[in-house]
Design a protein around this motif. Structure first.
Motif, PDB file in Angstrom:
ATOM      1  N   PRO A 170      43.122  36.443  34.088  1.00 41.28           N
ATOM      2  CA  PRO A 170      43.955  36.878  35.157  1.00 41.28           C
ATOM      3  C   PRO A 170      43.476  38.130  36.034  1.00 41.28           C
ATOM      4  CG  PRO A 170      44.985  36.480  33.243  1.00 41.28           C
ATOM      5  CD  PRO A 170      43.622  36.298  32.764  1.00 41.28           C
ATOM      6  N   GLY A 171      43.487  38.006  37.105  1.00 42.09           N
ATOM      7  CA  GLY A 171      42.922  38.919  38.076  1.00 42.09           C
ATOM      8  C   GLY A 171      41.507  39.182  38.233  1.00 42.09           C
ATOM      9  N   GLU A 172      40.881  38.155  37.671  1.00 46.02           N
ATOM     10  CA  GLU A 172      39.476  38.148  37.571  1.00 46.02           C
ATOM     11  C   GLU A 172      38.822  37.541  39.122  1.00 46.02           C
ATOM     12  OE1 GLU A 172      35.313  37.209  34.938  1.00 46.02           O
ATOM     13  OE2 GLU A 172      37.373  36.289  34.799  1.00 46.02           O
ATOM     14  N   SER A 173      37.771  38.076  39.749  1.00 47.18           N
ATOM     15  CA  SER A 173      37.206  37.460  40.827  1.00 47.18           C
ATOM     16  C   SER A 173      35.999  36.680  40.553  1.00 47.18           C
ATOM     17  CB  SER A 173      36.931  38.229  42.091  1.00 47.18           C
ATOM     18  OG  SER A 173      36.203  39.512  41.611  1.00 47.18           O
ATOM     19  N   VAL A 174      35.832  35.500  41.048  1.00 47.15           N
ATOM     20  CA  VAL A 174      34.556  34.820  40.577  1.00 47.15           C
ATOM     21  C   VAL A 174      34.066  33.913  41.864  1.00 47.15           C
ATOM     22  CG1 VAL A 174      33.961  32.696  39.489  1.00 47.15           C
ATOM     23  CG2 VAL A 174      35.155  34.428  38.374  1.00 47.15           C
ATOM     24  N   THR A 194      43.603  36.461  40.821  1.00 47.53           N
ATOM     25  CA  THR A 194      42.696  35.681  40.308  1.00 47.53           C
ATOM     26  C   THR A 194      42.059  34.859  41.447  1.00 47.53           C
ATOM     27  OG1 THR A 194      43.892  35.199  38.132  1.00 47.53           O
ATOM     28  CG2 THR A 194      41.704  33.559  38.911  1.00 47.53           C
ATOM     29  N   SER A 195      41.024  35.280  41.776  1.00 50.13           N
ATOM     30  CA  SER A 195      40.153  34.849  43.054  1.00 50.13           C
ATOM     31  C   SER A 195      38.984  34.100  42.942  1.00 50.13           C
ATOM     32  CB  SER A 195      39.778  35.896  43.932  1.00 50.13           C
ATOM     33  OG  SER A 195      40.852  36.826  44.077  1.00 50.13           O
ATOM     34  N   PRO A 228      50.387  35.438  46.254  1.00 50.55           N
ATOM     35  CA  PRO A 228      50.066  34.438  45.382  1.00 50.55           C
ATOM     36  C   PRO A 228      49.565  34.996  44.095  1.00 50.55           C
ATOM     37  CG  PRO A 228      48.308  34.738  47.013  1.00 50.55           C
ATOM     38  CD  PRO A 228      49.500  35.468  47.669  1.00 50.55           C
ATOM     39  N   ALA A 229      49.410  34.255  43.216  1.00 53.15           N
ATOM     40  CA  ALA A 229      48.844  34.677  41.684  1.00 53.15           C
ATOM     41  C   ALA A 229      47.386  34.114  41.585  1.00 53.15           C
ATOM     42  CB  ALA A 229      49.516  33.893  40.563  1.00 53.15           C
TER      43      ALA A 229
END
Length: 606
Positions: A396-400, A558-559, A526-527
């Motif tokens: 959660p909250g991590e960008s990839v 989360t991106s 958004p989540a």
């Protein structure tokens, strides 16, 4: 059916493989159950049946009056004119006048009521079709051209409308009039009726010959119209690509080819249907000749079995006998065309809606994503899947960032996360729950998209931003625009947030459109955030504004970013390198560089 149409006229359309593929799919989807379609229309009109019964009652009254008129004329000839008796003639003439006035009144009333009934039915059908289209999966729209769908929404339903407005009453009137006319003719003179009906075999042969050819032709005409509309929509939407590659002449040639296909089928459909009035005129003349010749001989030699008045009635009825037959034949083609359109409309309505059931209907998403041995193919018989045994986890909250060549599966991952498609094998998990257990709308309402080519509606800027959250206040719209760095340029427009975006006008740039789309995503809070390289093909100043807005948008969410340019993904937590639907390597940028694998080769231009 195509062969039966082409061979008699020596016609073979020149279609490319892609067009033939689309044509084959449409052949597979075609519905040919005419009686079933009529039953569906009848069921669809359940709320209008009482009014329809009353209209049919008016049509029956109209038909009876149309038969009564000639009968009264014959009565006047036998009992007043030939007999030289004029006492009571005025009264019978007034009855005759009232008959024709009342006939006109019932005709007008039936037509007036039928127009209202038809328009309400068509409105409900069009609304049902459009609302059902909103429930269909993305896979449905992948298989059909948008122009063909537009043709079903407009041309096919308009054909149904025209048929219900005019053909229904005319068709019903013709049937009732035909039955009534033959009944009265038999009552007056069975022998003369039998002689008049000798034209029936010619009629049956002629009409059968014509309708057996016009039926398939009219159906093919509907299909060719859809093909042409689809091609027009395709070329208009891709006009920039046509011009960039200087393919204007090819576009014109392909258009003319499809237009000629439509012209050819329409020519033969109208030519054959035009034979029917000519056949009817010929039969009308033959019928009149039989009545005049045979009736005259019977009147002279039958010792009063046939009177002059009866011959007058028969002469009029002979015309009324062939006229409804002509009307039936003429309307038959219109009815066939309407049924072909109704079949196509019901074909869409019968398409299974996207399943939106699930045990998780109102779950608040944190944003943890897991792909567990996921495999997927767009075509189920495809030998090599687009995604193959793919596994990864995103906190959660991590960008990839997803990087890889075209066809690596980057966009497919986003579409699977949005449940536009269902996986063939494996599981997509969100917060530890299989995505199939979520209601689709629950997942999508908490997921925001920022695409490379943003789509804005022809509405005000305010309404475009609010599209992400319809109950958003003006203050929330402004706050989202400020966070997206869009507020300043919006306020420079003459109408500010009330400026209507006209899709054919270029008064805002591509970068400004992108800023509005980012504001639209921000307002949904958004989540999960899905980005398709939102800064590609943008000038440097606007790119900096977009990058700053995206950083605000990505914070604590989360991106997943599809990266086309490697210099745009420096700030992401991890990078996934994909190739042919498989994970080659993953990790932070430093880890991938130290590993000196595929990512290392990519940044060094190898």
């Amino acid at each position: 059916m195509n062969e039966k149409i082409r061979r008699p006229f020596g016609y073979e359309p020149l279609l490319d493989k892609e067009s033939l593929g689309r044509k084959k799919r449409r052949e597979d989807e075609k519905v040919n159950d005419i009686w079933g379609t009529l039953k569906r229309l009848w069921i669809f009109m359940r709320g209008e049946r009482k009014l329809l019964y009353f209209i049919i009652f008016l049509v029956i009254i109209t038909s009876i009056l149309s038969i009564t008129g000639p009968f009264l004329v014959g009565y006047v000839v036998d009992n007043y004119l030939i007999a030289g008796e004029f006492n009571g003639l005025f009264r019978i003439l007034m009855i005759l006048l009232f008959t024709y006035v009342f006939l006109s009144a019932t005709q007008f009333a039936a037509a007036y009521l039928m127009v209202g009934l038809a328009q309400r039915t068509v409105f409900n059908l069009r609304a049902r079709l459009f609302s059902h289209m909103q429930t269909l999966p993305v896979t449905f729209f992948d298989k059909l051209q948008h122009g063909e769908l537009m043709s079903r929404m407009t041309n096919d339903i308009e054909t149904i409308s025209q048929t219900m407005n005019s053909s229904f009453i005319q068709f019903t009137t013709s049937v009732v009039t035909l039955i009534g006319t033959v009944s009265v003719m038999i009552y007056l003179s069975p022998l003369l009726t039998l002689m008049t009906l000798t034209i029936i075999p010619i009629l049956i042969f002629g009409v059968t010959y014509v309708t057996r050819r016009t039926g398939p032709l009219y159906k093919m005409r509907q299909k060719r119209t859809g093909e042409l509309n689809g091609y027009i929509e395709e070329i208009v939407s891709g006009q920039e690509i046509v011009k960039v590659f200087s393919q204007e002449q090819r576009a014109v040639d392909n258009f003319e080819e499809r237009a000629k296909n439509l012209q050819h089928v329409t020519f033969w459909a109208f030519l054959y249907s035009g034979f029917i009035p000519k056949i009817m005129n010929m039969l009308n003349n033959i019928s009149f000749t039989i009545v005049a010749g045979a009736g005259g001989l019977l009147a002279i030699y039958s010792d009063g079995v046939i009177t002059i008045g009866t011959i007058v009635i028969f002469a009029e009825f002979a015309r009324q006998f062939t006229r409804p037959l002509a009307d039936l034949s003429n309307q038959f083609n219109q009815v066939l065309s309407a049924l072909a359109g109704a079949e196509r409309v019901f074909g869409i309505i019968d398409t299974e809606a996207e399943d939106d059931s699930g045990s998780a209907a109102d779950k608040v998403i944190d944003g943890k994503i897991d792909f567990k041995n996921v495999s997927f193919s767009y075509e189920k018989d495809q030998m090599k899947p687009t995604i193959k045994d793919l596994s990864f986890s995103i906190a959660p909250g991590e960008s990839v960032a997803l990087i890889g060549a075209t066809g690596a599966g980057k966009t497919t991952i986003m579409q699977l996360l949005s449940r536009f498609y269902e996986v063939d094998r494996g599981e997509v998990m969100v917060d530890g729950v299989n995505i199939k257990d979520y209601v689709r709308s629950n997942i999508r309402s908490q997921t925001a998209f920022v695409l490379q080519d943003p789509y804005l509606f022809e509405a005000s800027i305010k309404e475009n931003i609010r599209y992400g959250k319809l109950d958003a206040t003006d203050e929330e719209v402004r706050a989202a625009a400020e966070a997206a760095n869009a507020h300043d340029f919006i306020m420079q427009l003459e109408s500010g947030y009330d400026t209507v975006l006209e899709l054919d006008e270029g008064f805002i740039s591509q970068g400004q459109k992108q800023l509005i789309s980012i504001a639209r995503a921000l307002i949904t809070d958004p989540a999960i955030l899905l980005l398709d390289e939102a800064t590609s093909s943008i000038d440097t100043v606007t790119e900096l504004k977009i990058q700053e807005a995206l950083e605000r948008l990505m914070k604590d969410r989360t991106s997943i970013i599809i990266a086309h340019r490697l210099n745009t993904i420096k700030a992401v937590d991890r990078i996934f390198v994909l190739e042919h639907g498989e994970m080659l390597e993953s990790g932070t940028e430093r880890e991938l560089i130290e590993k000196q694998g595929r990512y290392y080769d990519m940044i060094n231009g190898n």
